[in-house]
Structure formats: structure tokens, C-alpha cells
Design a protein around this motif. Structure first.
Motif, mmCIF file in Angstrom:
data_model
loop_
_atom_site.group_PDB
_atom_site.id
_atom_site.type_symbol
_atom_site.label_atom_id
_atom_site.label_comp_id
_atom_site.label_asym_id
_atom_site.label_seq_id
_atom_site.Cartn_x
_atom_site.Cartn_y
_atom_site.Cartn_z
ATOM 1 N N VAL A 47 32.409 45.093 50.904
ATOM 2 C CA VAL A 47 32.642 43.998 49.967
ATOM 3 C C VAL A 47 31.720 44.202 48.771
ATOM 4 O O VAL A 47 30.514 44.345 48.929
ATOM 5 N N TYR A 48 32.319 44.238 47.587
ATOM 6 C CA TYR A 48 31.576 44.337 46.338
ATOM 7 C C TYR A 48 31.664 42.983 45.647
ATOM 8 O O TYR A 48 32.732 42.376 45.613
ATOM 9 N N GLN A 49 30.551 42.524 45.074
ATOM 10 C CA GLN A 49 30.577 41.256 44.351
ATOM 11 C C GLN A 49 30.066 41.459 42.933
ATOM 12 O O GLN A 49 29.180 42.274 42.692
ATOM 13 N N ALA A 50 30.629 40.679 42.022
ATOM 14 C CA ALA A 50 30.193 40.662 40.628
ATOM 15 C C ALA A 50 29.342 39.416 40.426
ATOM 16 O O ALA A 50 29.735 38.325 40.847
ATOM 17 N N VAL A 99 37.336 43.577 48.106
ATOM 18 C CA VAL A 99 37.200 44.091 49.469
ATOM 19 C C VAL A 99 37.869 45.461 49.521
ATOM 20 O O VAL A 99 39.004 45.632 49.069
ATOM 21 N N VAL A 100 37.129 46.432 50.068
ATOM 22 C CA VAL A 100 37.571 47.817 50.101
ATOM 23 C C VAL A 100 37.516 48.321 51.538
ATOM 24 O O VAL A 100 36.533 48.079 52.245
ATOM 25 N N LYS A 101 38.554 49.011 51.956
ATOM 26 C CA LYS A 101 38.555 49.673 53.269
ATOM 27 C C LYS A 101 38.732 51.160 53.018
ATOM 28 O O LYS A 101 39.801 51.586 52.566
ATOM 29 N N GLY A 102 37.682 51.928 53.251
ATOM 30 C CA GLY A 102 37.723 53.360 52.944
ATOM 31 C C GLY A 102 37.887 53.564 51.453
ATOM 32 O O GLY A 102 37.091 53.068 50.660
ATOM 33 N N ILE A 118 41.422 49.639 47.848
ATOM 34 C CA ILE A 118 41.135 48.256 47.478
ATOM 35 C C ILE A 118 42.146 47.387 48.212
ATOM 36 O O ILE A 118 43.356 47.544 48.025
ATOM 37 N N VAL A 119 41.647 46.515 49.071
ATOM 38 C CA VAL A 119 42.511 45.693 49.918
ATOM 39 C C VAL A 119 42.841 44.361 49.253
ATOM 40 O O VAL A 119 43.974 43.892 49.293
ATOM 41 N N ARG A 120 41.824 43.736 48.654
ATOM 42 C CA ARG A 120 42.068 42.468 47.960
ATOM 43 C C ARG A 120 40.934 42.197 46.985
ATOM 44 O O ARG A 120 39.878 42.797 47.049
ATOM 45 N N GLU A 121 41.200 41.249 46.117
ATOM 46 C CA GLU A 121 40.214 40.832 45.122
ATOM 47 C C GLU A 121 40.368 39.335 44.902
ATOM 48 O O GLU A 121 41.429 38.775 45.159
ATOM 49 N N VAL A 149 45.248 51.306 46.179
ATOM 50 C CA VAL A 149 45.260 49.845 46.134
ATOM 51 C C VAL A 149 46.367 49.421 47.092
ATOM 52 O O VAL A 149 47.466 49.983 47.053
ATOM 53 N N SER A 150 46.115 48.438 47.951
ATOM 54 C CA SER A 150 47.099 48.062 48.969
ATOM 55 C C SER A 150 48.184 47.127 48.443
ATOM 56 O O SER A 150 49.017 46.659 49.214
ATOM 57 N N TYR A 151 48.186 46.859 47.151
ATOM 58 C CA TYR A 151 49.194 45.992 46.538
ATOM 59 C C TYR A 151 49.545 46.569 45.172
ATOM 60 O O TYR A 151 48.855 47.457 44.669
ATOM 61 N N VAL A 152 50.618 46.104 44.590
ATOM 62 C CA VAL A 152 51.043 46.576 43.266
ATOM 63 C C VAL A 152 50.583 45.574 42.221
ATOM 64 O O VAL A 152 50.800 44.366 42.370
ATOM 65 N N ASP A 153 49.923 46.077 41.189
ATOM 66 C CA ASP A 153 49.425 45.234 40.096
ATOM 67 C C ASP A 153 49.481 46.061 38.813
ATOM 68 O O ASP A 153 48.906 47.153 38.765
ATOM 69 N N PRO A 154 50.149 45.570 37.771
ATOM 70 C CA PRO A 154 50.251 46.313 36.521
ATOM 71 C C PRO A 154 48.889 46.718 35.933
ATOM 72 O O PRO A 154 48.796 47.707 35.213
#
Length: 107
Positions: A15-18, A28-31, A34-37, A69-74
Motif C-alpha cells: 500500500v502506497y499513500q500520498a 494498492v499494489v500486488k506484485g 495496481i489493484v485499486r486506488e 493495472v487490474s482495471y481499465v482507465d483512460p
């Protein structure tokens, strides 16, 4: 000044935080993926998101040959990511970090 740092890691998930006097968001990163933000409801949230994601993607390029990235985002397309089945990915050496400052950067 905004700071991005890894605050937790266990079993391949990090988990990285700003931060800037408060938590602005986290990724949140797995390996190498990027799993979610999520972002806190703060002023200039999109600028915070941009800085946070660029920072995490850069850190991942230093550790892995490919970032996903585990999801699609422009947003990730602007960094050179391509869509795959249910997500996005790119080889680390092909990821770009384009400048958005335009004329302000011209000297």
C-alpha cells in the motif's frame, strides 16, 4: 510538498499513500499490478491522483520489467499502457511520463 511512500507490505501486496499534512490517497499494489486506488475528497484531487499514480508507476518500473493495472482507465493510456483482458499493461521501458505544463515549461 506531496510525498508518496510505501506504508505497508505483506505477502506481495503493498500500500502506497500520498501525504501533504494529511493522507491524500492510496494505491494498492500486488506484485507488479495496481489493484485499486482511492482519493480523499480534497482540493485539486486530480492533480494529487496524477502525482500519486505517476510516482507509484515509476517505482514499479524500477522493480519489474512490466507494469499492469487490474482495471481499465483512460488515464493509464496517457502513460503508454494498452488494454488487455479486463485491465491494462505495458513494458516498463515503454512507459512514458508526458509533461502537462505546456507553455509554462518553455524557456
Amino acid at each position: 510538498m506531496i510525498t508518496v511512500k510505501k506504508v505497508f507490505e505483506k505477502d506481495g501486496t503493498a500500500v502506497y499513500q500520498a501525504y501533504e499534512q494529511q493522507i491524500l490517497g492510496e494505491v494498492v499494489v500486488k506484485g507488479n499490478t495496481i489493484v485499486r486506488e482511492q482519493l480523499a475528497p480534497v482540493k485539486k484531487a486530480q492533480s494529487c491522483r496524477d502525482f500519486m499514480l505517476r510516482s507509484v508507476v515509476f517505482l514499479l518500473t524500477q522493480q519489474f520489467d512490466e507494469v499492469a493495472v487490474s482495471y481499465v482507465d483512460p488515464y493509464f493510456k496517457t502513460l503508454g499502457f494498452a488494454e488487455t483482458d479486463g485491465g491494462m499493461r505495458q513494458k516498463s521501458q515503454l512507459i512514458v511520463f508526458p509533461s502537462q505544463c505546456g507553455e509554462r515549461c518553455a524557456k
